[in-house]
Design a protein around this motif. Structure first.
Motif, PDB file in Angstrom:
ATOM      1  N   LYS A  98     -34.266 -10.152   3.559  1.00 25.67           N
ATOM      2  CA  LYS A  98     -33.258 -10.999   2.918  1.00 25.67           C
ATOM      3  C   LYS A  98     -32.086 -10.158   2.463  1.00 25.67           C
ATOM      4  O   LYS A  98     -31.635 -10.258   1.331  1.00 25.67           O
ATOM      5  CB  LYS A  98     -33.871 -11.728   1.730  1.00 25.67           C
ATOM      6  CG  LYS A  98     -34.946 -12.696   2.160  1.00 25.67           C
ATOM      7  CD  LYS A  98     -35.676 -13.248   0.947  1.00 25.67           C
ATOM      8  CE  LYS A  98     -36.861 -14.079   1.421  1.00 25.67           C
ATOM      9  NZ  LYS A  98     -37.790 -14.334   0.311  1.00 25.67           N
ATOM     10  N   PHE A  99     -31.644  -9.330   3.356  1.00 23.52           N
ATOM     11  CA  PHE A  99     -30.568  -8.389   3.034  1.00 23.52           C
ATOM     12  C   PHE A  99     -29.331  -9.124   2.506  1.00 23.52           C
ATOM     13  O   PHE A  99     -28.703  -8.682   1.549  1.00 23.52           O
ATOM     14  CB  PHE A  99     -30.226  -7.592   4.292  1.00 23.52           C
ATOM     15  CG  PHE A  99     -29.033  -6.697   4.111  1.00 23.52           C
ATOM     16  CD1 PHE A  99     -29.063  -5.682   3.179  1.00 23.52           C
ATOM     17  CD2 PHE A  99     -27.894  -6.888   4.877  1.00 23.52           C
ATOM     18  CE1 PHE A  99     -27.964  -4.847   3.017  1.00 23.52           C
ATOM     19  CE2 PHE A  99     -26.799  -6.067   4.719  1.00 23.52           C
ATOM     20  CZ  PHE A  99     -26.828  -5.039   3.785  1.00 23.52           C
ATOM     21  N   GLU A 100     -29.024 -10.242   3.085  1.00 23.90           N
ATOM     22  CA  GLU A 100     -27.843 -11.003   2.654  1.00 23.90           C
ATOM     23  C   GLU A 100     -27.962 -11.405   1.193  1.00 23.90           C
ATOM     24  O   GLU A 100     -26.989 -11.442   0.460  1.00 23.90           O
ATOM     25  CB  GLU A 100     -27.713 -12.268   3.507  1.00 23.90           C
ATOM     26  CG  GLU A 100     -27.493 -11.936   4.970  1.00 23.90           C
ATOM     27  CD  GLU A 100     -27.336 -13.202   5.796  1.00 23.90           C
ATOM     28  OE1 GLU A 100     -27.200 -14.279   5.188  1.00 23.90           O
ATOM     29  OE2 GLU A 100     -27.358 -13.105   7.027  1.00 23.90           O
ATOM     30  N   LYS A 101     -29.194 -11.696   0.801  1.00 24.70           N
ATOM     31  CA  LYS A 101     -29.423 -12.129  -0.574  1.00 24.70           C
ATOM     32  C   LYS A 101     -29.226 -10.989  -1.548  1.00 24.70           C
ATOM     33  O   LYS A 101     -28.701 -11.156  -2.635  1.00 24.70           O
ATOM     34  CB  LYS A 101     -30.852 -12.661  -0.698  1.00 24.70           C
ATOM     35  CG  LYS A 101     -30.879 -14.135  -0.929  1.00 24.70           C
ATOM     36  CD  LYS A 101     -32.295 -14.599  -1.212  1.00 24.70           C
ATOM     37  CE  LYS A 101     -32.226 -15.882  -2.025  1.00 24.70           C
ATOM     38  NZ  LYS A 101     -33.548 -16.398  -2.309  1.00 24.70           N
ATOM     39  N   HIS A 102     -29.687  -9.810  -1.162  1.00 26.70           N
ATOM     40  CA  HIS A 102     -29.579  -8.636  -2.040  1.00 26.70           C
ATOM     41  C   HIS A 102     -28.237  -7.946  -1.890  1.00 26.70           C
ATOM     42  O   HIS A 102     -27.928  -7.053  -2.645  1.00 26.70           O
ATOM     43  CB  HIS A 102     -30.698  -7.653  -1.714  1.00 26.70           C
ATOM     44  CG  HIS A 102     -32.059  -8.180  -2.018  1.00 26.70           C
ATOM     45  ND1 HIS A 102     -32.481  -8.457  -3.301  1.00 26.70           N
ATOM     46  CD2 HIS A 102     -33.088  -8.484  -1.209  1.00 26.70           C
ATOM     47  CE1 HIS A 102     -33.729  -8.898  -3.249  1.00 26.70           C
ATOM     48  NE2 HIS A 102     -34.119  -8.940  -1.989  1.00 26.70           N
ATOM     49  N   PHE A 103     -27.486  -8.359  -0.918  1.00 28.27           N
ATOM     50  CA  PHE A 103     -26.216  -7.691  -0.651  1.00 28.27           C
ATOM     51  C   PHE A 103     -25.255  -7.825  -1.823  1.00 28.27           C
ATOM     52  O   PHE A 103     -25.095  -8.892  -2.399  1.00 28.27           O
ATOM     53  CB  PHE A 103     -25.591  -8.270   0.615  1.00 28.27           C
ATOM     54  CG  PHE A 103     -24.311  -7.576   0.985  1.00 28.27           C
ATOM     55  CD1 PHE A 103     -24.342  -6.265   1.438  1.00 28.27           C
ATOM     56  CD2 PHE A 103     -23.096  -8.218   0.855  1.00 28.27           C
ATOM     57  CE1 PHE A 103     -23.156  -5.613   1.775  1.00 28.27           C
ATOM     58  CE2 PHE A 103     -21.910  -7.574   1.195  1.00 28.27           C
ATOM     59  CZ  PHE A 103     -21.947  -6.266   1.653  1.00 28.27           C
ATOM     60  N   TRP A 104     -24.668  -6.710  -2.154  1.00 22.63           N
ATOM     61  CA  TRP A 104     -23.740  -6.657  -3.297  1.00 22.63           C
ATOM     62  C   TRP A 104     -22.404  -6.140  -2.794  1.00 22.63           C
ATOM     63  O   TRP A 104     -22.279  -4.984  -2.434  1.00 22.63           O
ATOM     64  CB  TRP A 104     -24.339  -5.744  -4.359  1.00 22.63           C
ATOM     65  CG  TRP A 104     -23.493  -5.585  -5.566  1.00 22.63           C
ATOM     66  CD1 TRP A 104     -23.433  -6.426  -6.637  1.00 22.63           C
ATOM     67  CD2 TRP A 104     -22.614  -4.488  -5.866  1.00 22.63           C
ATOM     68  NE1 TRP A 104     -22.547  -5.924  -7.562  1.00 22.63           N
ATOM     69  CE2 TRP A 104     -22.045  -4.744  -7.110  1.00 22.63           C
ATOM     70  CE3 TRP A 104     -22.256  -3.328  -5.182  1.00 22.63           C
ATOM     71  CZ2 TRP A 104     -21.133  -3.866  -7.699  1.00 22.63           C
ATOM     72  CZ3 TRP A 104     -21.358  -2.451  -5.759  1.00 22.63           C
ATOM     73  CH2 TRP A 104     -20.804  -2.734  -7.014  1.00 22.63           C
ATOM     74  N   ASP A 105     -21.437  -7.019  -2.801  1.00 23.37           N
ATOM     75  CA  ASP A 105     -20.132  -6.643  -2.273  1.00 23.37           C
ATOM     76  C   ASP A 105     -19.228  -6.133  -3.391  1.00 23.37           C
ATOM     77  O   ASP A 105     -18.852  -6.885  -4.280  1.00 23.37           O
ATOM     78  CB  ASP A 105     -19.504  -7.869  -1.604  1.00 23.37           C
ATOM     79  CG  ASP A 105     -18.246  -7.481  -0.850  1.00 23.37           C
ATOM     80  OD1 ASP A 105     -17.789  -6.347  -1.022  1.00 23.37           O
ATOM     81  OD2 ASP A 105     -17.730  -8.323  -0.106  1.00 23.37           O
ATOM     82  N   PRO A 106     -18.892  -4.861  -3.373  1.00 25.47           N
ATOM     83  CA  PRO A 106     -18.069  -4.262  -4.431  1.00 25.47           C
ATOM     84  C   PRO A 106     -16.716  -4.959  -4.553  1.00 25.47           C
ATOM     85  O   PRO A 106     -16.210  -5.139  -5.652  1.00 25.47           O
ATOM     86  CB  PRO A 106     -17.913  -2.806  -3.985  1.00 25.47           C
ATOM     87  CG  PRO A 106     -18.245  -2.794  -2.530  1.00 25.47           C
ATOM     88  CD  PRO A 106     -19.222  -3.908  -2.325  1.00 25.47           C
ATOM     89  N   ALA A 107     -16.166  -5.359  -3.447  1.00 29.29           N
ATOM     90  CA  ALA A 107     -14.844  -5.998  -3.471  1.00 29.29           C
ATOM     91  C   ALA A 107     -14.885  -7.296  -4.267  1.00 29.29           C
ATOM     92  O   ALA A 107     -13.913  -7.675  -4.909  1.00 29.29           O
ATOM     93  CB  ALA A 107     -14.386  -6.254  -2.049  1.00 29.29           C
ATOM     94  N   LYS A 108     -16.023  -7.959  -4.259  1.00 20.21           N
ATOM     95  CA  LYS A 108     -16.140  -9.232  -4.966  1.00 20.21           C
ATOM     96  C   LYS A 108     -16.656  -9.047  -6.379  1.00 20.21           C
ATOM     97  O   LYS A 108     -16.217  -9.711  -7.301  1.00 20.21           O
ATOM     98  CB  LYS A 108     -17.099 -10.143  -4.201  1.00 20.21           C
ATOM     99  CG  LYS A 108     -16.536 -10.608  -2.895  1.00 20.21           C
ATOM    100  CD  LYS A 108     -17.540 -11.522  -2.188  1.00 20.21           C
ATOM    101  CE  LYS A 108     -16.952 -11.972  -0.862  1.00 20.21           C
ATOM    102  NZ  LYS A 108     -17.925 -12.786  -0.122  1.00 20.21           N
ATOM    103  N   GLU A 109     -17.605  -8.139  -6.539  1.00 22.23           N
ATOM    104  CA  GLU A 109     -18.281  -8.003  -7.830  1.00 22.23           C
ATOM    105  C   GLU A 109     -17.489  -7.155  -8.808  1.00 22.23           C
ATOM    106  O   GLU A 109     -17.460  -7.433  -9.998  1.00 22.23           O
ATOM    107  CB  GLU A 109     -19.665  -7.384  -7.616  1.00 22.23           C
ATOM    108  CG  GLU A 109     -20.534  -8.174  -6.648  1.00 22.23           C
ATOM    109  CD  GLU A 109     -20.917  -9.532  -7.221  1.00 22.23           C
ATOM    110  OE1 GLU A 109     -20.872  -9.686  -8.436  1.00 22.23           O
ATOM    111  OE2 GLU A 109     -21.252 -10.423  -6.428  1.00 22.23           O
ATOM    112  N   ILE A 110     -16.841  -6.137  -8.315  1.00 24.03           N
ATOM    113  CA  ILE A 110     -16.085  -5.272  -9.216  1.00 24.03           C
ATOM    114  C   ILE A 110     -14.778  -5.946  -9.613  1.00 24.03           C
ATOM    115  O   ILE A 110     -14.323  -5.806 -10.726  1.00 24.03           O
ATOM    116  CB  ILE A 110     -15.817  -3.919  -8.533  1.00 24.03           C
ATOM    117  CG1 ILE A 110     -17.137  -3.138  -8.417  1.00 24.03           C
ATOM    118  CG2 ILE A 110     -14.845  -3.104  -9.366  1.00 24.03           C
ATOM    119  CD1 ILE A 110     -16.980  -1.812  -7.740  1.00 24.03           C
ATOM    120  N   ALA A 111     -14.212  -6.694  -8.710  1.00 21.33           N
ATOM    121  CA  ALA A 111     -12.998  -7.433  -9.014  1.00 21.33           C
ATOM    122  C   ALA A 111     -11.970  -6.549  -9.673  1.00 21.33           C
ATOM    123  O   ALA A 111     -11.653  -6.661 -10.846  1.00 21.33           O
ATOM    124  CB  ALA A 111     -13.351  -8.637  -9.902  1.00 21.33           C
TER     125      ALA A 111
END
Length: 112
Positions: A98-111
């Motif tokens: 479930k890589f998509e589920k655990h995926f953490w996108d810095p561009a979105k999360e760090i904002a």
DNA sequence: TGATTGACCAACT
DNA sequence: CAGTTGGCCAATC
């Protein structure tokens, strides 16, 4: 606040910001830094992470396919998987489940 | 100092 | 569908 001393420091900053139980990809980090295409450098940064004073959770960084490509660089082929499973991240066949589920996108999360 | 490689990714053939 | 190529930057030979 000095300018970026090196590309590695930026990578470390981001990797350190990856929350528990989350993973990201080399390309995502590179892209966030505006260096899309130099995902290989992120790998180099990870290679240097073990020499850094900070404890870099490089096990939270996998390739775009969720594959544990750099598991051999942790001092053992099983170490990376063990670390991920310790964070409730299931790994099967050297691949994050479930890589998509655990995926953490810095561009979105760090904002930035 | 030039050439090669490296824990990648995407596009092209 | 699989193999090759280009791209990016830094470190090693």
């Amino acid at each position: 606040m000095p300018l970026k001393e090196s590309f590695f420091d930026d990578v470390f900053e981001i990797v350190l910001k990856i929350p528990y139980g989350r993973v990201t990809s080399y390309g995502a980090i590179a892209e966030y830094l505006g260096l899309r295409g130099s995902a290989r450098m992120v790998g180099w940064a990870m290679n240097a992470s073990h020499t850094s004073n900070r404890n870099i959770p490089a096990h939270r960084v996998v390739n775009r396919n969720g594959l544990l490509t750099g598991k051999h660089h942790f001092g053992g082929p099983n170490v990376m998987q063990q670390l991920l499973e310790s964070e409730k991240i299931k790994v099967k066949n050297d691949q994050v489940v479930k890589f998509e589920k655990h995926f953490w996108d810095p561009a979105k999360e760090i904002a930035k």
